[in-house]
Design a protein around this motif. Sequence first.
Motif, PDB file in Angstrom:
ATOM      1  N   SER A 105     -19.969  32.108  25.327  1.00 11.66           N
ATOM      2  CA  SER A 105     -20.723  31.546  26.538  1.00 11.66           C
ATOM      3  C   SER A 105     -21.927  31.138  26.449  1.00 11.66           C
ATOM      4  CB  SER A 105     -20.427  32.415  27.629  1.00 11.66           C
ATOM      5  OG  SER A 105     -20.819  32.035  28.792  1.00 11.66           O
ATOM      6  N   VAL A 106     -22.766  32.188  25.645  1.00 17.10           N
ATOM      7  CA  VAL A 106     -24.074  32.024  25.503  1.00 17.10           C
ATOM      8  C   VAL A 106     -24.367  30.767  24.592  1.00 17.10           C
ATOM      9  CG1 VAL A 106     -26.111  32.796  24.518  1.00 17.10           C
ATOM     10  CG2 VAL A 106     -24.667  34.216  26.244  1.00 17.10           C
ATOM     11  N   LEU A 107     -23.572  30.619  23.637  1.00 13.20           N
ATOM     12  CA  LEU A 107     -23.741  29.777  22.621  1.00 13.20           C
ATOM     13  C   LEU A 107     -23.724  28.387  23.274  1.00 13.20           C
ATOM     14  CD1 LEU A 107     -24.486  29.329  19.715  1.00 13.20           C
ATOM     15  CD2 LEU A 107     -21.984  29.428  19.139  1.00 13.20           C
ATOM     16  N   GLU A 108     -22.471  28.132  23.846  1.00 15.72           N
ATOM     17  CA  GLU A 108     -22.328  26.803  24.608  1.00 15.72           C
ATOM     18  C   GLU A 108     -23.295  26.536  25.600  1.00 15.72           C
ATOM     19  OE1 GLU A 108     -18.531  24.700  26.948  1.00 15.72           O
ATOM     20  OE2 GLU A 108     -18.220  26.261  25.749  1.00 15.72           O
ATOM     21  N   GLU A 109     -23.944  27.646  26.371  1.00 12.84           N
ATOM     22  CA  GLU A 109     -24.821  27.037  27.298  1.00 12.84           C
ATOM     23  C   GLU A 109     -26.296  26.874  26.512  1.00 12.84           C
ATOM     24  OE1 GLU A 109     -27.154  29.436  30.872  1.00 12.84           O
ATOM     25  OE2 GLU A 109     -25.433  30.553  30.076  1.00 12.84           O
ATOM     26  N   ASP A 110     -26.710  27.478  25.585  1.00 14.40           N
ATOM     27  CA  ASP A 110     -27.672  27.380  24.866  1.00 14.40           C
ATOM     28  C   ASP A 110     -27.599  25.754  24.226  1.00 14.40           C
ATOM     29  OD1 ASP A 110     -28.612  29.696  25.603  1.00 14.40           O
ATOM     30  OD2 ASP A 110     -28.418  30.835  23.717  1.00 14.40           O
ATOM     31  N   ALA A 111     -26.359  25.597  23.677  1.00 16.08           N
ATOM     32  CA  ALA A 111     -26.359  24.167  23.150  1.00 16.08           C
ATOM     33  C   ALA A 111     -26.599  23.131  24.047  1.00 16.08           C
ATOM     34  CB  ALA A 111     -25.018  24.052  22.467  1.00 16.08           C
ATOM     35  N   HIS A 112     -26.112  23.118  25.184  1.00 15.06           N
ATOM     36  CA  HIS A 112     -26.345  22.316  26.206  1.00 15.06           C
ATOM     37  C   HIS A 112     -27.896  22.097  26.639  1.00 15.06           C
ATOM     38  CE1 HIS A 112     -21.755  22.520  27.883  1.00 15.06           C
ATOM     39  NE2 HIS A 112     -22.127  21.424  27.475  1.00 15.06           N
ATOM     40  N   GLU A 113     -28.643  23.266  26.841  1.00 11.13           N
ATOM     41  CA  GLU A 113     -29.685  23.319  27.158  1.00 11.13           C
ATOM     42  C   GLU A 113     -30.679  22.635  25.971  1.00 11.13           C
ATOM     43  OE1 GLU A 113     -31.042  27.154  28.274  1.00 11.13           O
ATOM     44  OE2 GLU A 113     -29.962  27.278  30.167  1.00 11.13           O
ATOM     45  N   GLU A 114     -30.436  23.315  24.746  1.00 14.57           N
ATOM     46  CA  GLU A 114     -31.084  22.632  23.580  1.00 14.57           C
ATOM     47  C   GLU A 114     -30.840  20.869  23.560  1.00 14.57           C
ATOM     48  OE1 GLU A 114     -33.068  23.799  21.628  1.00 14.57           O
ATOM     49  OE2 GLU A 114     -33.099  25.822  22.468  1.00 14.57           O
ATOM     50  N   LEU A 115     -29.800  20.511  23.628  1.00 13.82           N
ATOM     51  CA  LEU A 115     -29.359  19.050  23.457  1.00 13.82           C
ATOM     52  C   LEU A 115     -30.346  18.297  24.663  1.00 13.82           C
ATOM     53  CD1 LEU A 115     -25.432  19.368  22.864  1.00 13.82           C
ATOM     54  CD2 LEU A 115     -27.432  18.465  21.152  1.00 13.82           C
TER      55      LEU A 115
END
Length: 974
Positions: free
Chosen positions: A33-43
């Motif tokens: 969950s955190v990785l996907e959320e971070d990936a969205h924010e980083e993108l």
Amino acid sequence: MKSIRLRLITLFTALILAVTGILGVVVVNQFTSVLEEDAHEELQNMAEVQARYIEARINTQLNYMESLSQNSIILDPAVAQEQRVAFFEAEAVRVGYDAFVLADLAGNGVTQSAAGDVVNVADRSYFKGAAAGVPTVSDITISRVTGEPVLLFATPVYQNGAIAAVLYGRKEGKTLSSIVGEVTYGETGFGSLINNDGIAVGNANLDLVKQQFNFAKADEENPDYAQLAELVRSKMTTREPGFGDYSLEGKDFLVGFAPVEGTPWILSVAMDQAELDAQVAEVRNTIITVIILAIIAAAFAVFLISGTIAKPIVATTEELNRLAGFDFRHNAHSNAGKYINRQDEIGTMLKAVATMQQNVQDNLIDKLEHISRGNLDDEIIMVGDNDQVGPALQDTQGAIKTLVTDTNMLVTAAVEGRLDERADASKYSGDYQKVIAGVNQTLNAVVEPIKEASSVLEAMARGDLEQDMQGDYKGEHAAIKVSVNKTFASIKMLVSDTNGLVEAAVAGELDTRADQSKHQGEYAKIITGVNATLDAMAEPIQEASGVLEEMAQGNLDQGMEGDYKGEYAVIKDSVNKTFDSIKMLVGDTNSLVESAVAGDLNARADTYKHSGEYARIVAGINATLDAMVAPIQEANTVLEEVANGSLKLRMEGEYKGEHSAIKDSLNSTLDFLQGVVDEVSDILDQMANSNMAVSITGDYKGDFEPIKTALNHIIESFNEILKDMNEAADQVSAGASQVSDGSQMLAQGSTEQAAAIQQLSSSIDEIADKTKDNAKRASEANMLSTTAQEKAQKGNDSMRQLQESMDEINQASGNISKIIKVIDDIAFQTNILSLNAAVEAARAGQHGKGFAVVAEEVRSLAARSAEAAKETTVLIEGSVKKTEDGTAIADETANALEEIVVEITKAAQLVQEIAEASNDQATNITQINLGVDQVSQVVQGNTATAEQSAAASEELSGQSQLLKEMISRFKLKR
């Protein structure tokens, strides 16, 4: 039967497996969950940063076009079209443009190249924007000249303060694709650029750009694009930063997007979901590996530890079993002897067993043997304060001693009707026990049921409900037994149900209730009351638990609303106050965060609305913002002054840590730049005031060192040229003075001689006069040609010196141009570094916001430096061009002077030959009057030559004096 060692290994291994398994599942789920959320924010952050980078690249090109439009060569009617075309062709090659086009306000444009293509762009949006006075970049456009996709940068051209034309530059359409191609994220991340209509303008696949592929309508022809097209239509084209997901060609993608301000474009950065899945799988495999290793290590550790526990326990068990078989003999070969000296509980236990064995042997077995033999006089020794065996032996010994007395007492009591009197038969043995037992049995037949009932009731009074009446009685005794046992059963069931409710409440099971229908009378009322009490407790506790659970999960939408009384109302008020305090704290914190994200760093929360630790949290956030805002605002003020050309202002605030480092670095940079500017300005001002006895002495490093060297070289060159000119002027002036004096004296003497021989000259016939005149003119021409030859040679030498000086000036200008190029490169690298800093700040999230602002200011300063460098480059290139033109003219003049010297030399030779022939002719004609003619010829020639020399020397002296006065205005180095 399993051993304790096997039980320990099984229990702890199962426990570790369960704990690590649960933790592994939780960690994997949370990590995903955190990785996907971070990936969205980083993108999204990556898209925003890269969008600003593209914006900066576009602004740089527009700034360049504005600078280029100010070049006088564009609309100067005195500049030939061929020269203008050559300039633009060279500039296009230098800066990477296909061509430049100059269009009038009607949209009619001519390509500034050898081809000279004509095109009308009146309907193009970039032309309309530039014609309105706004530098504009076009969308990807299909060129009407080449038929290929191109990108155009247009800017107005001003003349006398009004827009006179539009200049635009044409770049290849793949320019945006090249910029987008530099955007990456992870292993599979890629960038894409679309316009507000969803049409591809920058993509790694150039065919999509050439085809003007529309992502917003792609699903009309290919359903696979349904999710991507919907994302483009619903989110991307709204020009709001965000993120999303879509599937295409069997793959799942995560995407972040942001608009490129000042352009009609939106940048997206996408990555393959499989890359995230690979990271999750890697973490999952790592966790499984760790769990397996942990289980193996734990099992091995439990195996080792259980051995140290199980072996002494087994030995102790063997020893206790031996004692349980009443074997109290000392065994020197017992296994327990190996562990009796351990300094732990097992050693202590074995020592206690050994002590008990010895005490039983000495104080129990030996004494019993004596008593059994009828020896009742041995003293019984107590082992300790809690010794129970010693008193028992004393009681036994005393009972035997009083056997006769007890027997007599029982007989007497029975005779007297005192049936409660008894003797303890268990204390006796032999015939005495039979006697006492017989008497007791007689009394028990009457007293036993009464006593058992009394005992049961007394136990019930103490709360002991373990035993009811068990005796086998008859008659009335049996009726007593039934009544007592019914009361026992009712109370026991009441206690059992009550304990069940208590245990359930302690365990948190507040829904458990007892069945009151199983009870009667007051017992049923007790159960009903307990159930009602639990009902009153459970409702507020359950609602409070639900509210607190929602608060723990971040849901602050609902507090406790139940209608409670007493302490339950207090609980409700406390929970709701806590709810309101946290909700207000979260609201103020979110408000501060939103203000900071929006760039409003002056927003603060009111600490007086909070109390306790909540007030300290809000005050801490306010203090953090204060500490961040002050240096940023002061640095921004200083940098604005720098941007306006003022280097006087400095950061004065008292800061700490990194803020103090920013202050010191900025002030040091401005001090250094101020020193450079002051020294260079002072040097140039003194040179403008004719003081050439100066030089730059400051200690400069890096790219400032070539500037210092080039300027000092220019000063040295000017000094050498002016010194040579001054020395030449002195020599010419001195020579002119000497020639003038001698010519005056010669003219005076010649005049006197001419008067004396005038009468003799009149007697020469007409032929002699003409011959003399011819000879005189030939001699004069010979002298004048010789003088002209010498002057032409000197002029040629001076022109060579001028050529060398022009070459040195040209080289110095070239060096300055290279320095400006270095400054331009530094500005470009600074711009790149500032963009990278903005990316890292964006990745740092809230902690990097302040630094992102500083990075943006540095980038803006770098852009303005690059713009100033470009303007300086254009000016210097113009100066270099003019210097090159001057050098060419000097070269042509030098060549002409050399040709003049050659022609004058030839003329001098011819005049010399004519003079020699004339002299020979005069000698032949004037043989009769040779002496007079020779004197007359010499006197007349000297007179004319002296007069002409005097006039020429006067003129030369005046010119040399004027030159010396001009040079004396300059102060030169010694």
